[in-house]
Motif scaffolding. Structure first.
Motif: not given
Length: 529
Positions: A239, A450, A453, A456-457
């Motif tokens: 990442d 990804r 993520k 969530r982000r």
């Protein structure tokens, strides 16, 4: 290990494949008691191609060409395919790099045989040494997008270190080689002249750095999970994005490792030790999840596991610091193949659509264009550090999995002749080609991770423009049975088709050549009129 024999008469067997095991017993030497014997079991597989009239013999014992066996099966008038003809199996492969070449010297009685490896393999094809002949050639390259290694010997043997998953896969491979073995139009000199010979470097070559890429094992999963930590904040290694800081053709290569939280400046240059990586400020630390792992300075780790450096003009510096420079005449990208779009309502300085789906961004416009003109099971926003591409499209199409990687790049407020507008997006395109390797499962797993993520982000916002997690799971479930087909797209409204310069088109041509050779896919450029 295989050898080929040809015959003018039918084999007379009902099945084209036969296999058996031979037991060989020999006394144990070197002072062992005479009662001891060495027992060796040898596997032999025969395949007769009834269409091309070729017999292939695979043997686990690697020194025989099985002359008596072939004549017992085919008859006394059969002929072994050997000599230079064997090297025809190297034809129709892209980006061939010879890894070692054996030479036999007809004059020198003291050095009858020599082995050449690395940058020294060029000696194996020198026309100034006509008294020498190749005993064998081992090379790696790409066959219709698949990374392959093939070796051939003048004795008539040819082989690949890749294990065939089944007898059917092996016979299919033999059929492909047989077609080349019988093709008298194959020009061996042209094959040898097209070899990419690794070049030793003592200084930085005068070519612009387009991109930097982690070693492939980072993506395919060593058992230990690697994290890069800087200022008490850690990110999974994959990442962390590489960004080129300087596009000049001289001086050290300058780049940074970038995440959403920090930026670590680095350089790479040649000294007495070869290509050496050094931080330009405070260094980061690589941390492994293994039980006996110890933190290592990024400088130490990078010099142990060196990344690939992509240079303009379809050039590459590999993990050993050697230059891979394909030998062909470089021509500009055909301007007639550029695909102008109107970009109505798009702010050329705004690249990412973000979770808000900004309608005046380049990424949003391209996503809308693809949704209107293409067909996808999944279209996902993968934008961000460590991305496979800004947009990734997936479509199961019969026995194929179509993978579309879209790389977007912002520009200044108007389109023009700036070659710098293309440096980064061409680097992204060549780096994206790595996902063609194997069965693309690493790419699909990465997209899944990804996507989680991303949600969530961004407070639960989905990265999917088409499809969703269930669609991705369904594709992952059948991916091993599908043949990947790659489509690489560059979207750069800063490039104007009507006034594109040779420098811009040469840069695009280098990226296109690398992508086509390593993915066997197509290459599309969206630009301004």
């Amino acid at each position: 290990m295989s050898v080929s024999w040809t015959t003018p008469s039918p084999c007379g067997e009902d099945s084209p494949v036969a296999r058996f095991v031979v037991e060989r017993r020999t006394p144990v030497r070197c002072g062992a008691p005479q009662a001891l014997e060495q027992v060796v079991y040898e596997l032999i597989v025969l395949y007769f191609d009834t269409t091309r009239r070729l017999l292939y013999i695979h043997g686990s014992e690697k020194s025989s060409i099985y002359k008596e066996l072939a004549e017992a099966v085919l008859g006394q008038d059969s002929e072994l395919i050997n000599g230079p003809r064997t090297y025809r199996v190297l034809a129709r492969l892209d980006r061939l790099i010879p890894t070692n070449v054996g030479l036999k010297d007809a004059r020198d009685h003291f050095t009858r045989f020599s082995l050449h490896v690395g940058s020294d393999v060029s000696q194996g094809f020198s026309t100034a040494q006509e008294h020498k002949s190749q005993t064998h050639i081992a090379a790696s390259g790409f066959d219709n997008g698949d990374n392959v290694s093939v070796s051939a010997a003048s004795s008539g043997r040819f082989w690949s270190p890749t294990t065939a998953p089944s007898l059917k896969a092996w016979t299919d491979w033999c059929d492909r080689q047989g077609t080349k073995l019988l093709d008298g139009t194959i020009n061996l000199k042209r094959i040898f002249d097209g070899f990419i010979i690794p070049e030793d470097l003592t200084e930085r070559p005068p070519h612009v750095l387009l991109g930097v890429q982690w070693p492939w094992h980072v993506y395919t999963g060593s058992r230990d999970r690697l994290t890069l930590r800087y200022e008490d904040t850690g990110y999974t290694l994959t990442d962390v994005e590489f960004e080129v800081d300087d596009y000049s053709p001289t001086g050290p290569f300058l780049f940074s490792l970038v995440t959403g939280a920090w930026r670590v400046a680095y350089q790479a240059d040649y000294d007495a030790k070869g290509l050496v990586y050094r931080p330009r400020g405070q260094d980061a630390v690589v941390v492994s999840s293994g039980p006996n792992a110890r933190p290592r300075a990024l400088e130490e780790w990078l010099n142990a596991y060196k990344p690939d450096l992509f240079l303009e003009g379809d050039r590459l510096i590999d993990s050993e610091g050697k230059l891979l420079n394909p030998r062909y005449q470089r021509r500009p990208f055909d301007a007639a193949l550029l695909r102008p779009l109107d970009w109505q309502g798009v702010d050329f300085t705004k690249e990412s659509q973000g979770p808000e789906r900004l309608t005046d961004s380049i990424q949003y416009y391209v996503s809308a264009h693809l949704r209107a003109t293409g067909s996808f099971d999944i279209l996902i926003d993968d934008d961000g550090a460590g991305e496979a591409a800004d947009l990734v499209g997936l479509k199961v199409n019969g026995p194929y999995l179509d993978v579309t990687l879209v790389h977007c790049k912002y520009s200044k407020s108007t389109a023009g002749k700036r070659v710098k507008d293309l440096y980064e997006v061409c680097g992204q395109a060549v780096r994206g080609a790595k996902w063609r390797r194997g069965d693309v499962l690493p790419l699909l797993q990465r997209l899944h991770d990804r996507a989680l993520k991303y949600a969530r982000r961004h407070g639960g916002v989905s990265p999917y423009d088409i499809g969703g997690a269930r669609n991705l799971f369904a594709i992952r479930d059948q991916a091993r049975m599908l043949r990947p087909r790659f489509h690489t797209v560059i979207a750069q409204p800063g490039l104007q088709a009507g006034i594109a310069t040779d420098d811009q088109l040469l840069l695009l041509a280098g990226a296109e050549k690398y992508v086509r050779d390593t993915t066997a896919g197509d290459f599309t450029v969206y630009c301004s009129p």
